[in-house]
Design a protein around this motif. Structure first.
Motif, short mmCIF file in Angstrom:
data_model
loop_
_atom_site.label_atom_id
_atom_site.label_comp_id
_atom_site.label_asym_id
_atom_site.label_seq_id
_atom_site.Cartn_x
_atom_site.Cartn_y
_atom_site.Cartn_z
N ALA A 4 0.83 -1.21 0.00
CA ALA A 4 0.00 0.00 0.00
C ALA A 4 0.86 1.26 0.00
CB ALA A 4 -0.92 -0.01 1.21
N ASN A 5 2.08 1.16 0.56
CA ASN A 5 2.96 2.33 0.64
C ASN A 5 3.89 2.46 -0.56
OD1 ASN A 5 1.84 2.91 3.11
ND2 ASN A 5 3.41 1.80 4.25
N GLN A 6 3.94 1.45 -1.41
CA GLN A 6 4.84 1.50 -2.55
C GLN A 6 4.25 2.41 -3.62
OE1 GLN A 6 5.28 -2.53 -3.79
NE2 GLN A 6 6.78 -3.02 -2.23
N PRO A 7 5.13 3.16 -4.33
CA PRO A 7 4.63 4.01 -5.40
C PRO A 7 4.05 3.15 -6.52
CG PRO A 7 7.03 4.04 -5.33
CD PRO A 7 6.57 3.24 -4.16
N ARG A 8 3.02 3.65 -7.16
CA ARG A 8 2.37 2.91 -8.24
C ARG A 8 3.21 3.02 -9.51
NH1 ARG A 8 -3.77 4.40 -8.63
NH2 ARG A 8 -4.04 2.26 -9.23
N ARG A 9 3.42 1.88 -10.15
CA ARG A 9 4.12 1.87 -11.42
C ARG A 9 3.10 2.04 -12.52
NH1 ARG A 9 7.58 -3.45 -11.73
NH2 ARG A 9 5.53 -4.04 -12.36
N PRO A 10 3.40 2.89 -13.48
CA PRO A 10 2.45 3.01 -14.59
C PRO A 10 2.43 1.70 -15.38
CG PRO A 10 4.44 4.28 -15.02
CD PRO A 10 4.56 3.74 -13.62
N GLU A 11 1.26 1.38 -15.91
CA GLU A 11 1.14 0.17 -16.71
C GLU A 11 1.91 0.33 -18.00
OE1 GLU A 11 -2.40 -2.05 -17.51
OE2 GLU A 11 -3.32 -1.14 -15.75
N ILE A 145 -1.86 -5.59 -13.44
CA ILE A 145 -0.55 -5.53 -12.80
C ILE A 145 0.12 -6.91 -12.87
CG2 ILE A 145 0.62 -5.27 -10.57
CD1 ILE A 145 -1.44 -3.06 -9.95
N ALA A 146 -0.64 -7.96 -12.58
CA ALA A 146 -0.08 -9.31 -12.61
C ALA A 146 0.39 -9.68 -14.01
CB ALA A 146 -1.12 -10.32 -12.12
N ARG A 147 -0.41 -9.33 -15.05
CA ARG A 147 0.00 -9.63 -16.42
C ARG A 147 1.26 -8.87 -16.79
NH1 ARG A 147 -5.48 -9.29 -17.51
NH2 ARG A 147 -5.24 -7.23 -18.42
N ALA A 148 1.33 -7.59 -16.42
CA ALA A 148 2.51 -6.78 -16.75
C ALA A 148 3.75 -7.33 -16.05
CB ALA A 148 2.28 -5.33 -16.36
N GLU A 149 3.61 -7.72 -14.78
CA GLU A 149 4.75 -8.28 -14.05
C GLU A 149 5.16 -9.61 -14.65
OE1 GLU A 149 3.99 -6.27 -9.69
OE2 GLU A 149 3.36 -8.34 -10.02
#
Length: 160
Positions: A4-11, A145-149
């Motif tokens: 929750a504290n991690q910055p969001r990575r753009p898709e 997010i899961a697909r991108a990772e």
């Protein structure tokens, strides 16, 4: 650090991947050109009558052959990513989570069932709809997010 504290990575989009693999393609072409230049210099020395170690020439030939194969693979990977980037956008349907994953939904349904007035029942139905919609949006976002990772891990393994 919690997620929750991690910055969001753009898709990353299919276009981003195509550009990335275009760079791999360019790098592969440069490496092949360098290997060809070394091979050509050795051949030029042979033509001029200089003694060249056969193992040196064999290594140069092997390097050219290896870089040709790698460039061929890079071309394939780039075209695959390019085709994905140019393809019309498709939406993947993720089935909604089962109701047991929606405690707020069950709570709203109980309120609706026991509603003393029509207005309260309509408000409860609206709450259910909001809950379901927000859960679906969250699930779609997590799936992206899961697909991108996963694609990033696959890409990293392919180019290590």
């Amino acid at each position: 650090m919690s997620s929750a504290n991690q910055p969001r990575r753009p898709e990353r989009t299919a276009k981003d991947f195509a550009i990335e693999f275009g760079e791999y393609l360019a790098r592969g072409a440069e490496q092949l050109l360098q290997a060809l230049a070394i091979h050509d210099v050795l051949l030029m020395h042979i033509e001029e009558g200089e003694e060249i170690d056969q193992s040196e020439l064999d290594e140069a030939r092997e390097a050219v052959s290896e870089h040709r194969r790698a460039l061929s693979s890079d071309i394939y990977e780039f075209r695959k990513r390019r085709d994905r980037a140019l393809a019309p956008a498709t939406t993947t349907h993720t089935p909604p989570p089962q109701p047991r994953d929606w405690p707020a939904t069950w709570s709203a349904i109980r309120e609706w069932r026991d509603a003393p007035t029509r207005a309260f029942a309509e408000a409860a139905v609206e709450a259910v709809n909001r809950t379901i919609t927000s859960e679906l949006h969250a699930q779609v976002h997590l799936d992206r997010i899961a697909r991108a990772e996963q694609e990033e891990r696959t890409t990293d393994r392919e180019h290590v």
